[in-house]
Write a protein that holds these residues in place. Sequence first.
Motif, PDB file in Angstrom:
ATOM      1  N   ILE A 116      17.986   4.973 -67.027  1.00  0.00           N
ATOM      2  CA  ILE A 116      19.192   4.333 -66.162  1.00  0.00           C
ATOM      3  C   ILE A 116      18.795   3.818 -64.726  1.00  0.00           C
ATOM      4  CG2 ILE A 116      21.262   5.513 -64.463  1.00  0.00           C
ATOM      5  CD1 ILE A 116      20.939   7.914 -65.792  1.00  0.00           C
ATOM      6  N   CYS A 117      19.589   3.092 -64.330  1.00  0.00           N
ATOM      7  CA  CYS A 117      19.145   1.388 -63.486  1.00  0.00           C
ATOM      8  C   CYS A 117      20.148   2.353 -62.607  1.00  0.00           C
ATOM      9  CB  CYS A 117      19.153   0.296 -63.952  1.00  0.00           C
ATOM     10  SG  CYS A 117      19.193  -0.620 -62.822  1.00  0.00           S
ATOM     11  N   LEU A 177      22.264  -7.889 -58.260  1.00  0.00           N
ATOM     12  CA  LEU A 177      22.661  -7.335 -59.549  1.00  0.00           C
ATOM     13  C   LEU A 177      23.727  -8.445 -59.775  1.00  0.00           C
ATOM     14  CD1 LEU A 177      23.747  -3.735 -59.274  1.00  0.00           C
ATOM     15  CD2 LEU A 177      22.176  -5.100 -60.588  1.00  0.00           C
ATOM     16  N   GLU A 178      24.061  -9.354 -58.124  1.00  0.00           N
ATOM     17  CA  GLU A 178      25.595 -10.310 -57.752  1.00  0.00           C
ATOM     18  C   GLU A 178      24.642 -11.561 -58.607  1.00  0.00           C
ATOM     19  OE1 GLU A 178      27.978  -8.514 -55.833  1.00  0.00           O
ATOM     20  OE2 GLU A 178      27.078 -10.346 -54.760  1.00  0.00           O
ATOM     21  N   SER A 179      23.219 -11.663 -58.038  1.00  0.00           N
ATOM     22  CA  SER A 179      22.417 -12.983 -57.634  1.00  0.00           C
ATOM     23  C   SER A 179      21.509 -12.993 -59.742  1.00  0.00           C
ATOM     24  CB  SER A 179      21.590 -12.714 -57.033  1.00  0.00           C
ATOM     25  OG  SER A 179      22.076 -12.582 -55.712  1.00  0.00           O
ATOM     26  N   ASN A 180      20.861 -12.524 -59.771  1.00  0.00           N
ATOM     27  CA  ASN A 180      20.422 -12.518 -60.985  1.00  0.00           C
ATOM     28  C   ASN A 180      19.991 -11.219 -61.815  1.00  0.00           C
ATOM     29  OD1 ASN A 180      18.237 -13.174 -63.087  1.00  0.00           O
ATOM     30  ND2 ASN A 180      16.379 -13.722 -60.947  1.00  0.00           N
ATOM     31  N   PRO A 181      21.061 -11.041 -62.483  1.00  0.00           N
ATOM     32  CA  PRO A 181      21.332  -9.718 -63.181  1.00  0.00           C
ATOM     33  C   PRO A 181      20.173  -9.659 -64.296  1.00  0.00           C
ATOM     34  CG  PRO A 181      23.072 -11.345 -63.848  1.00  0.00           C
ATOM     35  CD  PRO A 181      22.413 -12.331 -62.438  1.00  0.00           C
ATOM     36  N   HIS A 182      19.722 -10.513 -65.265  1.00  0.00           N
ATOM     37  CA  HIS A 182      19.025 -10.938 -66.324  1.00  0.00           C
ATOM     38  C   HIS A 182      17.675 -10.159 -66.125  1.00  0.00           C
ATOM     39  CE1 HIS A 182      21.913 -12.288 -68.990  1.00  0.00           C
ATOM     40  NE2 HIS A 182      22.482 -13.098 -68.396  1.00  0.00           N
ATOM     41  N   GLN A 183      17.366 -10.451 -64.581  1.00  0.00           N
ATOM     42  CA  GLN A 183      16.340  -9.743 -64.107  1.00  0.00           C
ATOM     43  C   GLN A 183      15.938  -8.156 -64.692  1.00  0.00           C
ATOM     44  OE1 GLN A 183      14.591 -11.919 -60.950  1.00  0.00           O
ATOM     45  NE2 GLN A 183      12.562 -10.426 -60.957  1.00  0.00           N
ATOM     46  N   VAL A 184      16.576  -7.786 -63.552  1.00  0.00           N
ATOM     47  CA  VAL A 184      17.193  -6.451 -63.960  1.00  0.00           C
ATOM     48  C   VAL A 184      17.475  -5.958 -65.558  1.00  0.00           C
ATOM     49  CG1 VAL A 184      18.116  -4.722 -63.078  1.00  0.00           C
ATOM     50  CG2 VAL A 184      17.890  -7.190 -61.880  1.00  0.00           C
ATOM     51  N   ILE A 185      18.663  -6.851 -66.199  1.00  0.00           N
ATOM     52  CA  ILE A 185      18.307  -6.015 -67.534  1.00  0.00           C
ATOM     53  C   ILE A 185      16.788  -5.925 -68.150  1.00  0.00           C
ATOM     54  CG2 ILE A 185      19.690  -6.911 -69.739  1.00  0.00           C
ATOM     55  CD1 ILE A 185      21.790  -7.279 -68.086  1.00  0.00           C
ATOM     56  N   GLU A 186      15.696  -7.596 -68.620  1.00  0.00           N
ATOM     57  CA  GLU A 186      14.406  -7.754 -68.826  1.00  0.00           C
ATOM     58  C   GLU A 186      13.567  -6.289 -68.335  1.00  0.00           C
ATOM     59  OE1 GLU A 186      12.880 -11.400 -67.925  1.00  0.00           O
ATOM     60  OE2 GLU A 186      11.053 -10.678 -69.485  1.00  0.00           O
ATOM     61  N   GLY A 187      13.897  -5.611 -67.212  1.00  0.00           N
ATOM     62  CA  GLY A 187      13.282  -4.829 -67.113  1.00  0.00           C
ATOM     63  C   GLY A 187      13.401  -3.790 -67.324  1.00  0.00           C
ATOM     64  N   LEU A 188      14.589  -3.614 -67.119  1.00  0.00           N
ATOM     65  CA  LEU A 188      15.716  -2.184 -67.822  1.00  0.00           C
ATOM     66  C   LEU A 188      15.150  -2.158 -69.865  1.00  0.00           C
ATOM     67  CD1 LEU A 188      17.313   0.404 -67.398  1.00  0.00           C
ATOM     68  CD2 LEU A 188      19.103  -1.299 -68.028  1.00  0.00           C
ATOM     69  N   PRO A 244       4.721   6.929 -58.101  1.00  0.00           N
ATOM     70  CA  PRO A 244       4.434   5.713 -59.518  1.00  0.00           C
ATOM     71  C   PRO A 244       5.521   5.645 -60.252  1.00  0.00           C
ATOM     72  CG  PRO A 244       2.982   7.261 -58.198  1.00  0.00           C
ATOM     73  CD  PRO A 244       4.117   7.535 -58.341  1.00  0.00           C
ATOM     74  N   ALA A 245       6.100   4.549 -60.628  1.00  0.00           N
ATOM     75  CA  ALA A 245       6.951   4.159 -62.011  1.00  0.00           C
ATOM     76  C   ALA A 245       6.500   4.292 -63.071  1.00  0.00           C
ATOM     77  CB  ALA A 245       7.479   2.933 -61.808  1.00  0.00           C
ATOM     78  N   VAL A 253      15.504   7.743 -64.051  1.00  0.00           N
ATOM     79  CA  VAL A 253      16.205   6.648 -63.648  1.00  0.00           C
ATOM     80  C   VAL A 253      15.713   6.444 -62.145  1.00  0.00           C
ATOM     81  CG1 VAL A 253      17.881   6.718 -61.524  1.00  0.00           C
ATOM     82  CG2 VAL A 253      17.683   8.976 -63.585  1.00  0.00           C
ATOM     83  N   ASN A 254      15.660   5.176 -61.713  1.00  0.00           N
ATOM     84  CA  ASN A 254      14.630   3.924 -61.287  1.00  0.00           C
ATOM     85  C   ASN A 254      15.584   2.754 -60.810  1.00  0.00           C
ATOM     86  OD1 ASN A 254      11.720   3.617 -62.857  1.00  0.00           O
ATOM     87  ND2 ASN A 254      11.820   4.088 -61.202  1.00  0.00           N
ATOM     88  N   ASN A 255      15.193   2.547 -59.455  1.00  0.00           N
ATOM     89  CA  ASN A 255      16.005   1.257 -58.736  1.00  0.00           C
ATOM     90  C   ASN A 255      15.996   0.170 -59.230  1.00  0.00           C
ATOM     91  OD1 ASN A 255      15.633  -0.637 -56.500  1.00  0.00           O
ATOM     92  ND2 ASN A 255      17.846   1.060 -55.397  1.00  0.00           N
TER      93      ASN A 255
END
Lengths: 637, 179
Positions: A213-214, A230-241, A194-195, A341-343
């Motif tokens: 860390i992602c 990462l290639e298709s919607n990088p900002h979603q990952v960045i926002e989550g981070l 669980p995150a 560290v999360n995926n």
Amino acid sequence: MGQASTELYEKIKAAATEKITALKQKPVVLVGMATCGKAAGAEKVREAFKKEIESHGLEAQVIDVGCMGHCYAEPLAIIAKPGHTPLCYGYVDEELAKRLVIDFLVNDDPCYEFAMVALETNDVFPTFSDFPRGVYEQKMILEHCGFIDPEDIDHYIDKDGYAALAKILTLEPEEVLEEVKSANLRGRGGAGFPAGTKWEACRKQKEPVKYVICNGDEGDPGAFMDRSILESNPHQVIEGLIISAYAIGATEGYFYIRAEYPQAIRTIRTALEQAREKGFLGKSILGSDFDFEIKVFQGSGAFVCGEGSALVSSMEGKMGIPRPRPPRLTTSGFRGKPTVVNNVKTFCYVPLIMKNGADWFKSTGTPGSPGTAVFTLVGKITNSGLVEVPMGTTLRQLIYDVGEGIPDEKEFKAVQIGGPSGGCLPESALDVPIDFDSLEEAGAMMGSGGLVVLNEDDCMVGIARYFLEFVQKESCGKCTFCRLGTKHMLEILNDITQGKEKDLASLDLLRELAEDIKAGSLCNLGKTAPNPVLTTLRYFWDEYIVHITEGRCPALMCKDLIVYYIAPELCSKLCNVCVGSCPTEAIYTREDGLKAIDQEKCVKCDNCLKTCPPQYNAVIKLSPPEMLKEKEGGSAK
Amino acid sequence: MQQLLEGEKELIIEKVGEILGKHGSDRENLIPILQEVQDSLGYLPGLSMEIIAEAMDIPSVDVFGLTTFYNQFRLNPPGKHQIKICMGTACYMVGGRIALESFERHLKIGEGETTSDRKYSLETVACVGCCAIAPVVVVNEDIEGKVTPTRVDGLMLAFEADEQEEEQKEAEENEEKGD
């Protein structure tokens, strides 16, 4: 101060929406240019579109987008022309691109005969939800992948991107943490921890410097969803981070991306730059007093670095070797500081949960594993690609409805799930619902989500050997059982697939070694390494037996146990295709005109079998090799 | 390890010095430094590792250990044409090994090696993530899908034709200069 962030965001959003609305006034051509698209030739297609549009003097834009998951139909292009339903075209080549420009953009004929799917409901052409795949598929984190320009932040903002960030900056970090905990978001890297619990443990540490860390070190062969996201919607990952950093109280974040993904690294770097310009990163984010920076660390190709403590050790400039725990990374991680560290996928869900609430998230999936699961469907399957289905969907639905089954009228044999740490499940296990706990019960594991479908032509002993060879090479060498045990298991499997092992007791030894490796290894690489062997022993015992006692490979795949043979009763005599196709000149014409193979020269490359015209199909594989004598003896008579 | 070419030693010293100057001698920078040296020289010659170890004040065996631990680092010079064969699950199942063996037959080198004229190098990679078009071979930067031994023959022929053309051009240029 709190409200300032939402006001500031509204302004940024309004500007982005204005830009995108203006863009939509003119025809837009979107070409899928993720690594998978490029591999299929999307670059040429894009140039063809551009050239043709220019030569007609049209005011239309060609935009590179990421991957929408339908990799089997690449190269893909979407054409949105004002006044028409946006249409998606598959298998686009340069000729089709030219034709689409002339017929659709110039002459208003959407060429329905080439269209694959419509993106909006209409009276003329089916949309995704009209296909079996669309019924099962439910896109959460892949929703925008392939439809927005990953290199332009405004596309993401127009889809309400970074709204969740603006919202959480008005909340207390504890409130954010509570929401994620209540959503029961489980880590998508494979283990399903669980995150929220992980974040809380890190937040509680007194140490003021914390890291988040992602983990983009997607090493499983056959899995590419993290790359695609990462290639298709990088900002979603960045926002989550960024949101997770706020909740944890982290000051610095990192993207750890494997070296094999150069395009993903480039895309993330560009995206970080743009996020910084808009004020979503850096000092006092969106006017708040929250500061956060993200850097990119490029991995160097070691499978074990997907493991948290090995990843951290690699970032510190050392060999990526896992260490015993406790202390957990949340207590002492990168540079000895508390670290989360999360995926990649885990972070992707965070903005959605914060925007729509924990209850929205829990309404999908199963109570134990809420949300969706992202899989790469590859191997012997009709529609390979990237899919997202609710947790609890069965493997059968995934393979037969979403992936549309096995091509070439072949029999399904097994599905390999979870990469080298996972297992091979047979037909009888296909009704297992996909969630963290059910898969583990079946002996496999969720893993990062690589799903390889195998058919009757695949040898299960060979597959087990393949995965074992992979983990054996990637074992970091710290634990004796993992280092030497996998080596010993590999030797046994090599002997079995080469017909050298004649003793059934070796199978007991395999099991014994597997149990010892599981018990004697520190990290999950070792603990899960024997899974492919154990599951194949459990479900495909017969195949092992046949290999050992008869020296026969039932799937005709183990090279040392087969020979190629040209059946005289099928060979046409007049055709010379096989002779030309043989790279080692092993095929010759006999005096009577029939073709035959010189076994000494044959390297078993399968070329003659592939090229023999279907009306003859004269090249066949025989196993065990002794059958050749029988056949040749027979034909001589 | 392969012999250094003429002038290569000076080049190594210059490039590695430049890169070391850019980064600090902090241990955390070791991997980025090695990556950059490899980007610039194409591989990590023994000499470069010795220079880096000395500059960072760590035993050179530490650097060597790191470069052999990670798959990305190459200790042999790359060929002019780099051929990488994908050995991911999907590729392996449908004949990745067959493609590898075809190249090995043609080039008479094994996996991880470079031909002595440094024209071709052969490597395997874990997964390039293009499983839909397996088996995949990455030639220089281009991805080739569904590779069979026949396609390998074709690729090699194309390389040879390119080489010949280049040689011819060079010869012509030399002739012009000679005039």
